[in-house]
Write a protein that holds these residues in place. Structure first.
Motif, short mmCIF file in Angstrom:
data_model
loop_
_atom_site.label_atom_id
_atom_site.label_comp_id
_atom_site.label_asym_id
_atom_site.label_seq_id
_atom_site.Cartn_x
_atom_site.Cartn_y
_atom_site.Cartn_z
N GLU A 1 -77.36 25.68 56.91
CA GLU A 1 -76.31 26.18 56.02
C GLU A 1 -75.73 25.13 55.08
N VAL A 2 -75.79 23.85 55.50
CA VAL A 2 -75.11 22.82 54.72
C VAL A 2 -76.08 21.78 54.15
N LEU A 3 -76.94 21.25 54.99
CA LEU A 3 -77.72 20.08 54.56
C LEU A 3 -78.95 20.45 53.72
N ALA A 4 -79.56 21.58 54.02
CA ALA A 4 -80.78 21.96 53.30
C ALA A 4 -80.56 23.23 52.51
N ASN A 5 -81.36 23.42 51.49
CA ASN A 5 -81.43 24.67 50.76
C ASN A 5 -82.72 25.36 51.22
N PRO A 6 -82.59 26.33 52.13
CA PRO A 6 -83.80 26.88 52.75
C PRO A 6 -84.75 27.59 51.78
N VAL A 7 -84.29 27.86 50.57
CA VAL A 7 -85.18 28.49 49.59
C VAL A 7 -86.30 27.53 49.19
N ILE A 8 -85.94 26.27 48.99
CA ILE A 8 -86.95 25.32 48.50
C ILE A 8 -87.17 24.13 49.44
N GLU A 9 -86.32 24.01 50.46
CA GLU A 9 -86.45 22.85 51.35
C GLU A 9 -86.72 23.28 52.79
N GLU A 10 -87.33 22.37 53.53
CA GLU A 10 -87.49 22.61 54.96
C GLU A 10 -86.86 21.43 55.70
N TYR A 11 -86.54 21.63 56.96
CA TYR A 11 -85.87 20.55 57.69
C TYR A 11 -86.44 20.43 59.09
N SER A 12 -86.26 19.25 59.67
CA SER A 12 -86.60 19.06 61.07
C SER A 12 -85.44 18.36 61.75
N ILE A 13 -85.30 18.60 63.03
CA ILE A 13 -84.14 18.14 63.79
C ILE A 13 -84.59 17.35 65.01
N GLU A 14 -83.96 16.20 65.23
CA GLU A 14 -84.14 15.50 66.51
C GLU A 14 -82.77 15.29 67.12
N VAL A 15 -82.59 15.71 68.34
CA VAL A 15 -81.32 15.50 69.02
C VAL A 15 -81.56 14.49 70.13
N GLY A 16 -80.82 13.37 70.07
CA GLY A 16 -81.02 12.31 71.06
C GLY A 16 -79.76 12.03 71.84
N ASP A 17 -79.59 10.78 72.27
CA ASP A 17 -78.41 10.40 73.07
C ASP A 17 -77.28 9.88 72.20
#
Lengths: 79, 79
Positions: free
Chosen positions: A63-79
């Motif tokens: 909702e905030v960091l990417a524009n899903p129309v033209i961008e894709e994102y990946s997430i890593e959750v760590g410590d």
């Protein structure tokens, strides 16, 4: 807890910044560079843990960091 | 061969974009977000292999992609 989000243009979307960097590098003598793609990178420090944080980060990325129309994102959750 | 370069502000340098994103997220109800730092991310496709490519990418990161006065970078060289 620390999470990392990478946001890049979808492969089907032209990346003019990356293309400019690539031709600049070729011009500087780095002839073996074939393609450059530029993206954004976010390090997020937040309270919480586990699945709850992951779904929150998923929501923030979408909702905030990417524009899903033209961008894709990946997430890593760590410590 | 594929290399990835991450460029971020040095920890001692203020990151106004990250700070703005952080306060925006807090304002959207994500009160548990404590800090956001934004960086750049480059995927580079190039010919070559091994130590030679690594030192070339090191040079590219230092001279073109990052401003070493205020930014730091990390490099991953893969397949």
């Amino acid at each position: 807890m620390r999470a990392v989000v990478h946001v890049t243009f979808k492969k089907t979307v032209l990346d003019p910044q990356g293309r400019t960097i690539c031709s600049t590098l070729n011009g500087l003598g780095h002839d073996n560079v074939k393609e450059v793609r530029q993206g954004k990178y976010f390090e997020i420090e937040l309270d919480g843990s586990g699945e709850e944080v992951r779904s929150q980060i998923e929501k923030i990325a979408h909702e905030v960091l990417a524009n899903p129309v033209i961008e894709e994102y990946s997430i890593e959750v760590g410590d």
